[in-house]
Design an enzyme around this catalytic site. Structure first.
Site, PDB file in Angstrom:
ATOM      1  CG  ASP A  41     -31.476 -39.004 -22.209  1.00  0.00           C
ATOM      2  OD1 ASP A  41     -32.649 -39.338 -22.577  1.00  0.00           O
ATOM      3  OD2 ASP A  41     -31.475 -37.846 -21.834  1.00  0.00           O
ATOM      4  CD  GLU A 200     -34.461 -38.237 -29.148  1.00  0.00           C
ATOM      5  OE1 GLU A 200     -34.293 -37.261 -28.888  1.00  0.00           O
ATOM      6  OE2 GLU A 200     -35.682 -38.732 -28.817  1.00  0.00           O
TER       7      GLU A 200
END
Length: 528
Positions: A41, A200
């Site tokens: 991420d 997301e």
């Protein structure tokens, strides 16, 4: 002690054709991934002539590494956002919890890093210098929030966009001017289960009068990178896929951050799920067409890019030295190298460095009633990421046992694990190879092979090694002189952990109800 196998011959062959992973090709080009390690991420920013990257840590401590680069290709670890999370549950292993998908921002001379944990809520850390110290604030005690990012609009109003675990929804909150306080309960600004499921990891950008939210969708292993666009920060937002796997072998290319260079170039950093290696980081060129970004190489001109494997380096205007995140450690400093992370909140009694033994790391036999070695329940694992497709990790150790169930050595850790460790029996000390699995709850750690080890003045010294081939097949071996290594047991297949890639490192524990004064001294740990 005859443990040479045909599998070992295969392993040696793979190393004859492997080399360290260096993304900078030295000819003006680079290759992906630029970080062949589990920097999940990633988010990046540019401040002046410097680039900074943050990534998820989950249950590992210290948490959220901060990396620095001058050219987006060569990176070094410079700090972590926090040493520990101030909650008791993180004093033990909390697999899969901890920090998820941080974002990094810079506003009015202050660095901001926002992140959520799935069970404890929203946090922000601030610092004047990314090297730290960082100040951590718990902003909201909530559950299932994820992936926050902040944005300061032209009028000074601050906002926070975030997702919700398994909800496929993006929310927008107002923030105080200093970015440290939520001002409302948030509003839903996007949900489209038909075209953008599992949305997301949102990241804000404002350009040419449009508000953009870069947000991955479709899931980690098979998804794509989408971008939302609106003239109003509250929407409605239209969406478009701007990068997908296409005809490449880069599965699920999504979730990351973008920067604009002084030269006008745009670049996007994202991850790819590589299984046991975790989520490795790729760098993609980014262009604009009709006020929509296109990430990667859009060879068919359909507005959807594909990941590049090799490309011209960013136009920085200078050439910088080749660098890579730290791996080897001689333990000659007063602090652990930034590559090391524990599997839970660290405690000082777990170790000493350059105190009890100069230029050595001492790992104490920490009491842990683990059913004789079930590492699922051991917090004092000192580990680092797999840093390339294939590597050799070697360490020089001396075991000083005290209790009857002292055990210490070298480990490859994931949902399954293997370790080569010294351990005591009633009559002697042995060096053994053990296998275990996260799914076990009873005393299921298995001894695969072992040898008796002679003592010298009540201590036991050895060189311990693991050869990891491309694909994660891992052969353990040992040596008395550091030159001739003897294989022990069959090769072990490394696996990923819970939301993290496989790791390699050291441990020392005592699984008895009786406390022990035993320990293992580590002279050095080298990755080749």
């Amino acid at each position: 002690m005859k443990f040479l196998t045909a599998a070992f011959a295969i392993c040696i062959s793979c190393f004859a054709h492997s080399a360290p992973w260096v993304p900078d090709l030295g000819n003006g080009n680079y290759k992906n991934p630029v970080l062949f390690a589990d920097y999940s991420d990633p988010d990046i920013i540019k401040v002046g002539d410097d680039f900074y990257l943050v990534a998820s840590s989950f249950n590992t401590m210290p948490g959220i590494p901060v990396l620095h680069s001058k050219d987006l290709v060569n990176w070094k670890i410079i700090s972590h956002i926090y040493d520990r999370l101030p909650f008791e549950k993180h004093d033990r292993q909390a697999h899969g919890l901890g920090s998820w998908a941080p974002s990094i921002n810079f506003h009015k001379g202050m660095f901001y890093v926002y992140f959520c944990t799935p069970d404890l809520g929203l946090f922000v850390a601030t610092a004047k210098n990314p090297v730290g110290p960082w100040s951590l604030k718990h902003m909201a005690d909530v559950e299932l929030w994820e992936d926050p990012d902040a944005f300061w609009d032209d009028d000074g109003q601050a906002y926070l966009v975030r997702g919700k675990v398994r909800a496929d929804i993006l929310y927008l909150h107002k923030l105080s001017a200093d970015g440290k306080t939520l001002l409302d309960d948030g509003k839903v600004i996007f949900k489209d289960l038909k075209t953008q499921p599992v949305i997301e990891g949102p990241k804000f950008l404002k350009r040419n009068g449009y508000y953009y939210i870069f947000a991955p969708a479709g899931g980690v292993a098979t998804g794509w990178q989408s971008v939302l666009r609106s003239k109003s920060i509250y929407g409605p937002y239209e969406s478009r896929v701007v990068m997908n796997q296409g005809k490449t072998n880069i599965n699920g290319p999504h979730q990351g951050g973008m920067v604009e260079l002084d030269s006008g170039e745009w670049w996007f950093m994202h991850f790819q799920d590589r299984g046991l290696y975790g989520r490795v980081a790729h760098l993609q060129p980014m262009n604009w067409k009709d006020d929509w970004p296109v990430i990667g190489n859009d060879s068919d001109n359909d507005g959807i890019g594909e990941p590049v494997l090799e490309w011209k380096k960013p136009a920085i205007g200078k050439i910088f030295p080749i660098e890579a995140p730290q791996t080897s450690d001689e333990f000659d400093s007063k602090k652990l190298g930034l590559q090391w992370q524990w599997h839970a909140n660290p405690k000082q009694e777990w170790y000493s460095l350059n105190r009890a033994h100069k230029d050595h790391l001492r790992l104490h036999a920490v009491q842990n009633l683990t059913q004789a070695g079930n590492l699922r329940f051991v917090p004092n694992l000192l580990l680092q990421k797999f840093s390339s497709p294939a590597f050799v990790a070697t360490t020089k150790v001396t075991f000083h046992p005290d209790g009857k169930k002292d055990k210490a050595g070298l480990v490859v850790m994931g949902k399954t694990w293997a370790y080569l460790a010294f351990y005591k029996t009633d009559s002697e000390t042995r060096l053994g190879l053990f296998n275990g699995t996260y799914e076990q709850y009873d005393d299921a750690t298995k001894e695969i092979a072992s040898v008796s080890w002679p003592a010298t003045s009540d201590n036991y010294s050895a060189f311990l090694r693991v050869d990891v081939c491309d694909g994660g097949l891992s052969q353990f071996s040992y040596s008395t002189d550091g030159n001739t290594f003897i294989n022990i047991g069959e090769p072990f297949q490394a696996t990923a952990g819970i939301w993290i890639g496989a790791k390699v490192g050291l441990f020392s524990l005592n699984s008895s109800i009786e406390k022990s004064a035993g320990y293992m001294d580590v002279d050095w740990f080298r990755m080749e």
